[in-house]
Motif scaffolding. Structure first.
Motif, PDB file in Angstrom:
ATOM      1  N   LYS A 180      29.139  32.496  27.067  1.00  0.00           N
ATOM      2  CA  LYS A 180      28.586  31.935  28.418  1.00  0.00           C
ATOM      3  C   LYS A 180      29.648  32.807  29.502  1.00  0.00           C
ATOM      4  N   TYR A 209      45.014  33.399  44.799  1.00  0.00           N
ATOM      5  CA  TYR A 209      45.918  34.321  43.911  1.00  0.00           C
ATOM      6  C   TYR A 209      46.371  35.670  44.821  1.00  0.00           C
ATOM      7  N   VAL A 265      38.047  38.169  31.180  1.00  0.00           N
ATOM      8  CA  VAL A 265      36.314  38.196  30.587  1.00  0.00           C
ATOM      9  C   VAL A 265      36.552  39.256  29.397  1.00  0.00           C
ATOM     10  N   SER A 281      48.323  33.843  36.577  1.00  0.00           N
ATOM     11  CA  SER A 281      47.745  35.405  36.559  1.00  0.00           C
ATOM     12  C   SER A 281      46.233  35.223  36.559  1.00  0.00           C
ATOM     13  N   ALA A 289      30.218  42.112  38.418  1.00  0.00           N
ATOM     14  CA  ALA A 289      31.540  42.472  39.040  1.00  0.00           C
ATOM     15  C   ALA A 289      31.939  43.664  38.104  1.00  0.00           C
TER      16      ALA A 289
HETATM   17  N1  GDD Z   1      37.551  35.388  33.644  1.00  0.00           N
HETATM   18  C1  GDD Z   1      36.372  35.259  33.441  1.00  0.00           C
HETATM   19  N2  GDD Z   1      35.542  34.613  32.857  1.00  0.00           N
HETATM   20  N3  GDD Z   1      35.618  36.346  34.405  1.00  0.00           N
HETATM   21  C2  GDD Z   1      34.664  36.373  34.476  1.00  0.00           C
HETATM   22  C3  GDD Z   1      33.598  35.376  33.665  1.00  0.00           C
HETATM   23  C4  GDD Z   1      34.214  34.632  32.465  1.00  0.00           C
HETATM   24  O1  GDD Z   1      33.582  33.840  31.931  1.00  0.00           O
HETATM   25  N4  GDD Z   1      32.471  35.995  33.806  1.00  0.00           N
HETATM   26  C5  GDD Z   1      32.308  36.683  34.790  1.00  0.00           C
HETATM   27  N5  GDD Z   1      33.661  37.123  35.087  1.00  0.00           N
HETATM   28  C6  GDD Z   1      34.209  38.201  36.064  1.00  0.00           C
HETATM   29  C7  GDD Z   1      34.971  37.543  37.040  1.00  0.00           C
HETATM   30  O2  GDD Z   1      34.301  36.846  38.079  1.00  0.00           O
HETATM   31  C8  GDD Z   1      35.716  38.984  37.554  1.00  0.00           C
HETATM   32  O3  GDD Z   1      34.689  39.461  38.624  1.00  0.00           O
HETATM   33  C9  GDD Z   1      35.643  39.602  36.217  1.00  0.00           C
HETATM   34  O4  GDD Z   1      34.987  39.296  35.400  1.00  0.00           O
HETATM   35  C10 GDD Z   1      37.298  39.964  35.751  1.00  0.00           C
HETATM   36  O5  GDD Z   1      37.604  38.756  35.595  1.00  0.00           O
HETATM   37  P1  GDD Z   1      39.007  38.328  34.867  1.00  0.00           P
HETATM   38  O6  GDD Z   1      39.154  39.179  33.493  1.00  0.00           O
HETATM   39  O7  GDD Z   1      39.726  37.139  35.051  1.00  0.00           O
HETATM   40  O8  GDD Z   1      40.279  39.241  35.659  1.00  0.00           O
HETATM   41  P2  GDD Z   1      40.374  39.597  37.322  1.00  0.00           P
HETATM   42  O9  GDD Z   1      39.976  40.894  37.694  1.00  0.00           O
HETATM   43  O10 GDD Z   1      39.972  38.252  38.080  1.00  0.00           O
HETATM   44  O11 GDD Z   1      42.035  39.633  37.435  1.00  0.00           O
HETATM   45  C11 GDD Z   1      42.841  40.147  36.412  1.00  0.00           C
HETATM   46  O12 GDD Z   1      43.193  41.681  36.862  1.00  0.00           O
HETATM   47  C12 GDD Z   1      44.029  41.669  37.940  1.00  0.00           C
HETATM   48  C13 GDD Z   1      44.257  43.151  38.578  1.00  0.00           C
HETATM   49  O13 GDD Z   1      45.042  43.689  37.560  1.00  0.00           O
HETATM   50  C14 GDD Z   1      44.118  39.223  36.173  1.00  0.00           C
HETATM   51  O14 GDD Z   1      44.764  39.950  35.081  1.00  0.00           O
HETATM   52  C15 GDD Z   1      45.044  39.441  37.433  1.00  0.00           C
HETATM   53  O15 GDD Z   1      46.027  38.597  37.242  1.00  0.00           O
HETATM   54  C16 GDD Z   1      45.520  40.852  37.808  1.00  0.00           C
HETATM   55  O16 GDD Z   1      46.017  40.737  39.030  1.00  0.00           O
END
Ligand code: GDD
Length: 350
Positions: free
Chosen positions: A215, A155, A195, A90, A221
């Protein structure tokens, strides 16, 4: 007779809320779990113990999306009326490091599961955890079921295959199969490498003196963040419709990672100001001049989806579904839960 549900990925954030919902609705619940060397059922263990003490069916089966014989065995043993396929690699960022594994679990294995259902001759309704990541390089905002998909990450590309194979089984074999195109959905049970949870958990630890700084990667985003508990309701509603279909599930609001940090910081008693730009940007507490947030390029992705905002009008109309938790309430809920948790972990010293 109670309806029977099978949930793959039952011990994830969504699986844990969904099994609670289905048990409340009187279902017998079966869950597929992967064997891991460390105990990984923390999110569902209390629910399972409670269900068992009430004489309810909540059975866990070892299985693996890569192992067709295990899928076959679990389907044959549980004979579900409804299948919720939540098993997934995920993490979008990790999919750039493990593209083949991501494709195996998020694409090929969905086909494998559908084929097992078909060969056993089950009439089960099928829910597929699809994603707003499909929109990738977003063609328009807000995004609906008709917005073109332009996926960017391994993904998202694997999830796009799954989306189409589910539609294909619906159209070719008349299967009641639905894609829930879920936008980001969060809760205090969210894994710490996503995040939102990373922000709330880290700020709570900083507050308690257990961590020097938070960090992060891309602060700009934008995501449409809703409540995971609301979103599992939508999954269930999809399988109660006369036909399978595809639905966007979202709040319609978009906020940046920076907004999330600011609100969480305020809730935890900091007053954040931003200085510098790019990798030199920092989030500083105005009251103490202490650096709370730094940029670490390791958390940048090779490409990132930058403006995610969903239009869930179809789900409002056809499912009667509505999100109930606002962005502010969601941040507060997650921040409070982590402040409590860290206080407990540090023996009340926080
Ligand atoms: N994980 C993470 N860690 N993301 C970061 C960070 C960090 O340190 N800093 C900035 N971000 C930004 C990522 O680049 C992205 O643009 C945004 O925060 C959200 O990242 P995530 O929380 O990892 O979620 P996601 O949007 O990539 O994906 C999630 O949501 C999707 C839609 O429901 C996941 O749950 C996926 O499995 C899901 O499909």
């Amino acid at each position: 007779m109670a309806k029977v549900a099978l949930i793959t990925g039952v011990n994830g954030q969504d699986g844990s809320f969904l099994c609670e919902l289905l048990l409340e609705k009187g279902y017998d619940v079966h869950g597929m779990v992967r064997r891991t060397s460390q105990f990984s059922r923390g999110r569902i263990e209390d629910t399972r113990q409670r269900a068992l003490s009430q004489g309810r069916v909540f059975e866990l089966h070892y299985g693996n999306m890569s192992d067709p014989s295990s899928l076959h065995r679990i389907l044959a043993a549980s004979r579900p009326d409804e299948i919720y396929n939540l098993a997934s690699q995920s993490h979008v960022g990790v999919s750039f490091e493990e593209p083949e594994h991501t494709t195996e679990i998020n694409a090929t294995a969905v086909l494998r599961l559908l084929e097992c259902v078909r060969h056993i001759g089950l009439k089960a309704r099928f829910y597929q955890a699809s994603s707003s990541e499909l929109y990738g390089h977003v063609a328009e905002a807000p995004q609906t079921e008709l917005t073109p998909f332009q996926p960017l990450s391994p993904y998202a590309i694997a999830k796009l295959y799954a989306y189409w194979i589910v539609r294909s089984y619906r159209e070719t074999y008349g299967m009641h199969a639905s894609n829930g195109i879920l936008f980001n959905h969060e809760s205090p049970r969210r894994g710490e490498n996503f995040v939102t949870r990373k922000i709330t958990y880290s700020l709570a630890r900083i507050k308690a003196g257990l961590q020097p700084v938070l960090k992060l990667g891309n602060l700009d985003a934008r995501r449409d963040w809703g409540s995971a508990q609301d979103y599992v309701q939508a999954m269930w509603l999809m399988l109660q419709q006369p036909q399978g279909d595809d639905y966007v599930i979202a709040t319609g609001e978009t906020h940046s990672v920076r907004d999330f940090v600011e609100r969480a910081a305020t809730r935890s008693g900091f007053d954040i100001a931003w200085t510098g730009t790019g990798v030199d940007e920092k989030g500083v507490d105005r009251r103490t001049n202490r650096v709370l947030v730094e940029i670490d390029p390791r958390f940048y992705r090779p490409v990132d989806v930058d403006r995610v905002q969903g239009d869930a009008s179809k789900a409002f109309r056809q499912l009667g579904w509505r999100p109930t938790v606002t962005f502010d309430a969601l941040v507060n809920l997650m921040m409070d839960a982590d402040l409590d948790r860290v206080a407990r972990e540090s023996g009340g010293r926080a």
